[in-house]
Design a protein around this motif. Structure first.
Motif, PDB file in Angstrom:
ATOM      1  N   GLN A 136       0.852  -1.195   0.000  1.00  0.00           N
ATOM      2  CA  GLN A 136       0.000   0.000   0.000  1.00  0.00           C
ATOM      3  C   GLN A 136       0.885   1.241   0.000  1.00  0.00           C
ATOM      4  OE1 GLN A 136      -3.212  -0.375  -0.384  1.00  0.00           O
ATOM      5  NE2 GLN A 136      -3.122  -2.592  -0.146  1.00  0.00           N
ATOM      6  N   LEU A 137       0.701   2.077  -0.992  1.00  0.00           N
ATOM      7  CA  LEU A 137       1.492   3.297  -1.126  1.00  0.00           C
ATOM      8  C   LEU A 137       0.765   4.492  -0.511  1.00  0.00           C
ATOM      9  CD1 LEU A 137       2.537   2.916  -4.888  1.00  0.00           C
ATOM     10  CD2 LEU A 137       3.811   2.164  -2.873  1.00  0.00           C
ATOM     11  N   LYS A 138       1.567   5.459  -0.071  1.00  0.00           N
ATOM     12  CA  LYS A 138       1.073   6.779   0.347  1.00  0.00           C
ATOM     13  C   LYS A 138      -0.140   6.741   1.287  1.00  0.00           C
ATOM     14  CE  LYS A 138       2.863   8.997  -3.835  1.00  0.00           C
ATOM     15  NZ  LYS A 138       3.855   7.962  -4.063  1.00  0.00           N
ATOM     16  N   GLN A 139       0.006   6.004   2.388  1.00  0.00           N
ATOM     17  CA  GLN A 139      -1.043   5.946   3.402  1.00  0.00           C
ATOM     18  C   GLN A 139      -0.748   6.977   4.504  1.00  0.00           C
ATOM     19  OE1 GLN A 139      -3.789   3.775   3.059  1.00  0.00           O
ATOM     20  NE2 GLN A 139      -2.829   3.588   1.055  1.00  0.00           N
ATOM     21  N   ALA A 140      -1.761   7.313   5.285  1.00  0.00           N
ATOM     22  CA  ALA A 140      -1.591   8.247   6.401  1.00  0.00           C
ATOM     23  C   ALA A 140      -2.450   7.765   7.564  1.00  0.00           C
ATOM     24  CB  ALA A 140      -2.008   9.651   5.986  1.00  0.00           C
ATOM     25  N   PHE A 141      -1.889   7.844   8.761  1.00  0.00           N
ATOM     26  CA  PHE A 141      -2.585   7.387   9.963  1.00  0.00           C
ATOM     27  C   PHE A 141      -2.407   8.411  11.075  1.00  0.00           C
ATOM     28  CE2 PHE A 141      -0.913   3.693   7.670  1.00  0.00           C
ATOM     29  CZ  PHE A 141      -2.112   3.072   7.334  1.00  0.00           C
ATOM     30  N   ALA A 142      -3.452   8.597  11.865  1.00  0.00           N
ATOM     31  CA  ALA A 142      -3.397   9.541  12.987  1.00  0.00           C
ATOM     32  C   ALA A 142      -2.679   8.928  14.191  1.00  0.00           C
ATOM     33  CB  ALA A 142      -4.804   9.971  13.382  1.00  0.00           C
ATOM     34  N   THR A 143      -2.818   7.600  14.351  1.00  0.00           N
ATOM     35  CA  THR A 143      -2.231   6.937  15.519  1.00  0.00           C
ATOM     36  C   THR A 143      -1.578   5.622  15.119  1.00  0.00           C
ATOM     37  OG1 THR A 143      -4.217   5.640  16.014  1.00  0.00           O
ATOM     38  CG2 THR A 143      -4.087   7.859  17.001  1.00  0.00           C
ATOM     39  N   LYS A 144      -0.714   5.128  16.003  1.00  0.00           N
ATOM     40  CA  LYS A 144      -0.078   3.829  15.754  1.00  0.00           C
ATOM     41  C   LYS A 144      -1.123   2.721  15.761  1.00  0.00           C
ATOM     42  CE  LYS A 144       1.351   3.627  20.586  1.00  0.00           C
ATOM     43  NZ  LYS A 144       2.476   3.800  21.483  1.00  0.00           N
ATOM     44  N   GLU A 145      -2.153   2.837  16.607  1.00  0.00           N
ATOM     45  CA  GLU A 145      -3.190   1.803  16.641  1.00  0.00           C
ATOM     46  C   GLU A 145      -3.922   1.737  15.297  1.00  0.00           C
ATOM     47  OE1 GLU A 145      -7.309   0.792  18.938  1.00  0.00           O
ATOM     48  OE2 GLU A 145      -5.593   1.312  20.196  1.00  0.00           O
ATOM     49  N   GLU A 146      -4.217   2.896  14.736  1.00  0.00           N
ATOM     50  CA  GLU A 146      -4.876   2.938  13.415  1.00  0.00           C
ATOM     51  C   GLU A 146      -3.982   2.277  12.359  1.00  0.00           C
ATOM     52  OE1 GLU A 146      -6.028   6.441  10.302  1.00  0.00           O
ATOM     53  OE2 GLU A 146      -6.346   6.916  12.417  1.00  0.00           O
ATOM     54  N   ALA A 147      -2.688   2.546  12.436  1.00  0.00           N
ATOM     55  CA  ALA A 147      -1.737   1.965  11.480  1.00  0.00           C
ATOM     56  C   ALA A 147      -1.663   0.450  11.631  1.00  0.00           C
ATOM     57  CB  ALA A 147      -0.355   2.597  11.689  1.00  0.00           C
ATOM     58  N   ILE A 148      -1.611  -0.020  12.883  1.00  0.00           N
ATOM     59  CA  ILE A 148      -1.532  -1.465  13.133  1.00  0.00           C
ATOM     60  C   ILE A 148      -2.813  -2.147  12.653  1.00  0.00           C
ATOM     61  CG2 ILE A 148      -1.442  -3.244  14.933  1.00  0.00           C
ATOM     62  CD1 ILE A 148       0.394  -1.252  16.520  1.00  0.00           C
ATOM     63  N   ARG A 149      -3.963  -1.541  12.942  1.00  0.00           N
ATOM     64  CA  ARG A 149      -5.245  -2.121  12.502  1.00  0.00           C
ATOM     65  C   ARG A 149      -5.311  -2.195  10.967  1.00  0.00           C
ATOM     66  NH1 ARG A 149      -8.646  -3.180  16.439  1.00  0.00           N
ATOM     67  NH2 ARG A 149      -8.417  -2.085  18.424  1.00  0.00           N
ATOM     68  N   PHE A 150      -4.781  -1.179  10.293  1.00  0.00           N
ATOM     69  CA  PHE A 150      -4.762  -1.188   8.825  1.00  0.00           C
ATOM     70  C   PHE A 150      -3.936  -2.376   8.329  1.00  0.00           C
ATOM     71  CE2 PHE A 150      -2.994  -0.068   4.695  1.00  0.00           C
ATOM     72  CZ  PHE A 150      -4.119   0.361   3.998  1.00  0.00           C
ATOM     73  N   CYS A 151      -2.754  -2.580   8.916  1.00  0.00           N
ATOM     74  CA  CYS A 151      -1.904  -3.718   8.532  1.00  0.00           C
ATOM     75  C   CYS A 151      -2.640  -5.036   8.769  1.00  0.00           C
ATOM     76  CB  CYS A 151      -0.595  -3.703   9.325  1.00  0.00           C
ATOM     77  SG  CYS A 151       0.546  -2.375   8.885  1.00  0.00           S
ATOM     78  N   GLY A 152      -3.274  -5.149   9.925  1.00  0.00           N
ATOM     79  CA  GLY A 152      -4.012  -6.366  10.246  1.00  0.00           C
ATOM     80  C   GLY A 152      -5.153  -6.622   9.276  1.00  0.00           C
ATOM     81  N   ARG A 153      -5.873  -5.559   8.921  1.00  0.00           N
ATOM     82  CA  ARG A 153      -7.000  -5.685   7.986  1.00  0.00           C
ATOM     83  C   ARG A 153      -6.512  -6.195   6.631  1.00  0.00           C
ATOM     84  NH1 ARG A 153     -11.257  -7.365   8.104  1.00  0.00           N
ATOM     85  NH2 ARG A 153     -11.510  -6.261  10.057  1.00  0.00           N
ATOM     86  N   GLN A 154      -5.332  -5.731   6.193  1.00  0.00           N
ATOM     87  CA  GLN A 154      -4.759  -6.198   4.927  1.00  0.00           C
ATOM     88  C   GLN A 154      -4.529  -7.710   4.974  1.00  0.00           C
ATOM     89  OE1 GLN A 154      -3.995  -4.038   2.173  1.00  0.00           O
ATOM     90  NE2 GLN A 154      -5.307  -2.804   3.473  1.00  0.00           N
TER      91      GLN A 154
END
Length: 145
Positions: A9-27
């Protein structure tokens, strides 16, 4: 392990580390590598021990107890040009490249080792963070022995 272009996934943006981790998990869930419960285990793992590895990378992955949620080994690579803080306000740990991983058995150890070797050279991390295409990221990572 084979890299899957749809998990880059290119050029993503997250407000928090939890949001970023959840995005990775969802993938990983959407690709069929893990069950839904693995996402919470990724959050739990980061609370136990930070998944920030230095050199602007983080490697979100589940707890040992979550191994039963792994269906097949997989890795998602997420580019975060603006960075996401995996530290605290006082002690920021900015990650610009995330490697969300799930490994069957002990395969995750091999995956982490390969990522760590490649990313030990901060120039390689910069190349990943600046890559303009999924193909470019795959080519960089496939150059690792």
């Amino acid at each position: 392990m084979e890299l899957q272009q749809e998990l880059i996934q290119l050029k993503q943006a997250f407000a928090t580390k939890e949001e970023a981790i959840r995005f990775c998990g969802r993938q990983l869930v959407d690709a069929g590598h893990v069950n839904e419960a693995y996402i919470e285990a990724m959050i739990e793992r980061n609370e136990e021990l930070s998944v920030y590895m230095g050199n602007f990378i983080a490697i979100p992955h589940g707890t040992d107890a979550a191994k039963k949620e792994v269906l097949s080994s997989g890795i998602t690579i997420v580019q975060v040009p603006a960075g996401v803080n995996f530290g605290t306000e006082e002690d920021s740990k900015i990650a610009t490249v995330l490697f969300g991983i799930a490994g069957l058995g002990d395969e995750h150890l091999d995956i982490i080792q390969k990522i760590s070797i490649f990313c030990a050279d901060v120039d390689n991390v910069v190349k990943l963070a600046d890559a303009g295409s999924k193909e470019e990221i795959m080519a960089l990572l496939n150059s690792v022995g």
